[in-house]
Write an enzyme that holds these catalytic residues in place. Structure first.
Site, short mmCIF file in Angstrom:
data_model
loop_
_atom_site.label_atom_id
_atom_site.label_comp_id
_atom_site.label_asym_id
_atom_site.label_seq_id
_atom_site.Cartn_x
_atom_site.Cartn_y
_atom_site.Cartn_z
N ASN A 60 1.00 -1.03 0.11
CA ASN A 60 -0.13 -0.06 0.00
C ASN A 60 0.84 1.21 -0.09
OD1 ASN A 60 -2.46 -1.53 0.17
ND2 ASN A 60 -2.64 -1.12 2.53
N ARG A 406 -11.20 -4.15 -14.62
CA ARG A 406 -9.84 -4.83 -14.09
C ARG A 406 -10.45 -6.41 -14.28
NH1 ARG A 406 -6.24 -1.79 -11.67
NH2 ARG A 406 -7.05 0.05 -10.24
N ARG A 436 -5.29 1.83 -13.37
CA ARG A 436 -3.91 1.94 -13.07
C ARG A 436 -3.01 0.78 -12.48
NH1 ARG A 436 -4.30 6.05 -8.98
NH2 ARG A 436 -3.87 7.61 -10.70
N HIS A 466 -15.47 3.23 -15.02
CA HIS A 466 -15.33 2.58 -13.74
C HIS A 466 -16.45 1.86 -13.40
CE1 HIS A 466 -14.86 2.39 -9.30
NE2 HIS A 466 -13.71 1.80 -9.70
N TYR A 499 -12.51 -9.54 -1.90
CA TYR A 499 -13.27 -8.00 -1.70
C TYR A 499 -14.94 -8.56 -1.61
CZ TYR A 499 -9.20 -5.99 -4.21
OH TYR A 499 -8.16 -5.61 -4.64
N ARG A 595 -13.96 2.91 4.33
CA ARG A 595 -13.09 1.88 4.54
C ARG A 595 -11.69 2.75 4.58
NH1 ARG A 595 -11.69 -0.73 -0.36
NH2 ARG A 595 -9.83 0.61 -0.82
N HIS A 623 -15.26 -3.35 -0.25
CA HIS A 623 -15.30 -2.60 -1.43
C HIS A 623 -16.76 -2.41 -1.78
CE1 HIS A 623 -14.56 -2.63 -5.76
NE2 HIS A 623 -13.36 -1.89 -5.30
#
Length: 750
Positions: A60, A406, A436, A466, A499, A595, A623
């Protein structure tokens, strides 16, 4: 070590907003907290689980320095002005940010040294240096160096005649300071100054070599970091040269980039993305992690000063470590066959609530029965995969449309779409190639689909796509039926096991019409009418949410029931925060579950007294995005892809979907309910910006929602409530009548 001044601290404390970047560091503190033992007596986590969280905190932090700190340097390096939410300008904010990050890294090292390393022996492993190996093990290590490591190493000299080499980010690098024997190099003797006689070269350890070399003993497995073996043998790279110091370090570079998307040429756009990816390796240095001795000294201050001048950095950018560099290396130990059983086995997924007792394997028939909510990872991702794979083979399916952000590395999604194209279906894929760190994988997968005959769109100019939407169009004889899936998470079967997300499967024609309209907008040239069940960005998502918040504030002012509960990954948009502040002041109870980043400051007198913020950090990565508005007892609940962020509203294509079915809505309410009641994974945000671990109070039972969701019953779903029990429509009408009568009396008295 630098400290944040009282003046800077005062500015931060007085701001009504919390800094996005400082808030993110607080989030990573909560991740690191999972590696501690004393803080989580209810968890009884194994050593490997705790090492996992230490490794995650390191990964992270790498991304933080690449993206967020990289973005800050885009202002600093080009002398652009920026005022952080904390109220600080870019220069004092940099100091505050780096000072906080420095303390975090010291905390990481303390957790490893004081809490985790003492447990290694009793768990059958040892982290060792070269000297602690037996003679036989040292010989084996040397042979491994000569055979596998030595051929991959290339010393790169930097001096008067050699340019400074390109050093890669996130790899281990030795800075080797040497000095030739007197007379061997006339150029090195041109000055009597000792610094002028020193030579610096770099040796990079390839990232594709294992970080640890292991040796199995009778009762323990010994792990030796590869850098220790290289250090021991590094003289083999410098024959007949005096080595004065060997310094291990690791750098992080700016990985934040933007694209010039004015050119509509698809080939140029893809080429530009690829070029930007390559340029990441040349980005400015944002952090240098350097190995120090027990006294906090580096082997060569001269080398460090040279690097600081070369990269235009200072002491704030230097992160000293007396332990291992790069804690993400522990993934190799965690994944070692000897310790795989030390990681708990995942709970088997359970059937979705409301699935009923259908005995059919036909996913189309199941979805036609009723709207079906999937709650991952408690329900597995298989129904979504089954829908796509069955659609690919079904001769009655006419078209498949999907948005992709993704994908898994070996994606069943891709394979199903390829199969569908081969079988003559019309397949439209909006592929976001700017996701990304997944850019290369997405470009590769998108081009595979395009070659197979799929209609592929490589993102939308200026926006990242997204949203997570899927539409299957099927000819069923007398009519064409559309099957839809909307979700908060990616079409990625790997992350769906890790997730928490929700997804809705439906044939409801209101949903499918909205989604068809939405695809027409993003793949063609269309301006839709009002959506009935979708809220979309960048169209009007912010305004729609602001409107929903204002309704709650108006209800509270009128004495009607009100309440807002929002669960997101990040909350940063100032306009929404300001509206939440106003609603709080109007008396609306507001419960936020965030979160990671939260820029809203809760519990401040006169500003946000009715707002609480909690963060859930535990076995699964939270998520799910859910937006709940009480609405006088006729609650409005939405799920979707968007967080409360400027980028979500202004720079991304996003969607929120209204939960119309009562059972589905109730499941979303239960999810929020459990989030608010969890006392095992939860942290509460205080007014000062710090988080406090929630405790199991006397007389209460532990509630670990990451376990509890595997045991949910339909009865619990239907009984779940937020705030006060839902007001019945008749009671709402009575309250409205009383309000009108009161208003009329007030007007008559004026």
């Amino acid at each position: 070590m630098a400290k944040v001044s009282e003046k800077v601290s005062s500015v931060i404390d007085q701001s009504d907003y919390l800094s996005r970047d400082l808030s993110w560091l607080k989030f990573n503190e909560r991740v690191l907290d999972q590696a501690r033992g004393t803080q989580h007596p209810l968890r009884n986590r194994t050593l490997m689980e705790r090492l996992k969280f230490l490794a995650i905190s390191a990964s992270n932090l790498d991304e933080f320095f690449m993206i967020r700190v990289g973005s800050l340097y885009n202002y600093l390096d080009y002398h652009k002005q920026r005022v952080d939410y904390s109220g600080l300008r870019e220069v004092p904010f940099r100091k505050a940010l780096f000072t906080t990050a420095q303390q975090f890294c010291r905390d990481q090292q303390t957790v490893l040294t004081n809490e985790l390393l003492p447990l290694f022996a009793e768990n059958g492993l040892q982290l060792a240096d070269y000297e602690s190996l037996t003679v036989e093990e040292q010989s084996e290590a040397t042979n491994y160096f000569d055979r596998a490591i030595y051929p991959t190493l290339t010393p790169m000299l930097y001096d008067y005649t050699h340019t400074f080499p390109v050093l890669l980010a996130k790899v281990l690098i030795f800075g080797v300071v040497t000095q030739n024997p007197d007379g061997a190099d006339l150029q090195s003797l041109r000055s009597e100054d000792e610094d002028d006689r020193q030579r610096l070269s770099f040796v990079q350890i390839p990232a594709n070599l294992p970080r640890f070399v292991s040796f199995e003993r009778e009762d323990v497995i010994v792990f030796v970091p590869i850098e220790e073996i290289v250090r021991q043998n590094i003289k083999k790279l410098y024959r007949n040269v005096e080595i004065t110091s060997v310094n291990l370090f690791r750098i992080t570079r700016n990985g934040d980039f933007t694209l010039d998307e004015n050119d509509d040429d698809e080939v140029d756009f893809i080429d530009e993305v690829r070029q930007k990816i390559k340029n990441r390796r040349l980005g400015r240095v944002t952090r240098v992690e350097v190995e120090t001795d027990g006294k906090g000294e580096t082997s060569s201050p001269w080398m460090l000063n040279l690097l600081k001048k070369r990269w235009e950095i200072d002491d704030l950018n230097i992160f000293e470590s007396q332990t291992l560099l790069d804690f993400s290396a522990f993934w190799q130990i965690i994944g070692h066959p000897e310790f795989k059983d030390d990681m708990p086995r995942p709970h088997a997924p359970v059937p979705p609530i409301g699935l009923g007792r259908e005995k059919t394997d036909d996913i189309f028939e199941i979805i036609k029965q009723r709207d079906l909510m999937l709650h991952h990872p408690y329900n597995n991702f298989e129904p979504v995969l089954q829908l796509l794979e069955q659609a690919a083979e079904d001769p009655h399916v006419l078209a498949i449309k999907i948005t992709v952000y993704r994908l898994a590395k070996r994606s069943r999604i891709t394979e199903a779409l390829l199969k569908a194209a081969e079988n003559g279906k019309h397949v439209s894929v909006l592929f976001e190639v700017k996701a990304r760190f997944d850019e290369e994988n997405n470009i590769r997968e998108a081009q595979r689909l395009q070659k197979a005959g799929c209609f592929v769109i490589y993102g939308i100019s200026r926006y990242k796509t997204h949203t997570k939407l899927l539409l299957v169009v099927r000819n069923e004889g007398t009519r064409v039926v559309r099957y839809a899936h909307m979700a908060t998470g990616n079409y990625n079967e790997d992350t769906s096991r890790l997730y928490t997300d929700i997804g809705l499967l439906t044939t409801n024609e209101v949903y499918t019409h909205d989604i068809s309209e939405f695809f027409n907008v993003i793949t063609g040239h269309s301006l839709p009418n009002e959506y009935q069940y979708l809220i979309t960005a960048p169209r009007d998502m912010r305004e729609q949410l602001l409107r929903l918040i204002r309704v709650e504030a108006d209800n509270a002012k009128r004495g009607l029931p009100s309440g807002i509960c929002i669960k997101v990954n990040s909350l940063e948009d100032k306009q929404v925060i300001d509206e939440l502040y106003k609603a709080s002041q109007a008396g609306v109870p507001i419960r936020l579950i965030v979160r990671s980043i939260c820029c809203l400051r809760p519990k401040r007198p006169g500003l946000s007294e009715n707002i609480t913020v909690r963060s859930i950090v535990g076995d699964f990565l939270e998520h799910t995005r859910i937006y709940y508005f009480h609405n006088n007892g006729d609650s409005k609940v939405y799920g979707g892809s968007a967080d409360v962020m400027v980028r979500s509203f202004d720079r991304r294509i996003e969607s929120l979907f209204y939960l119309a079915d009562q059972r589905v809505k109730q499941l979303a309410v239960l999810i929020l309910n459990y989030n608010l009641r969890d006392n095992v994974n939860s942290y509460e945000l205080n007014e000062d910006g710090n988080f406090q671990k929630c405790e199991v109070l006397n007389g209460t039972q532990p509630l670990n929602m990451h376990q509890q969701f595997f045991e949910v019953t339909e009865k619990e779903v239907m009984e779940a409530r937020l705030f006060d029990p839902e007001v019945k429509p008749a009671e709402v009408a009575q309250l409205e009548e009383e309000y009108q009568e009161g208003a009329e009396r007030a007007i008559a008295n004026i």
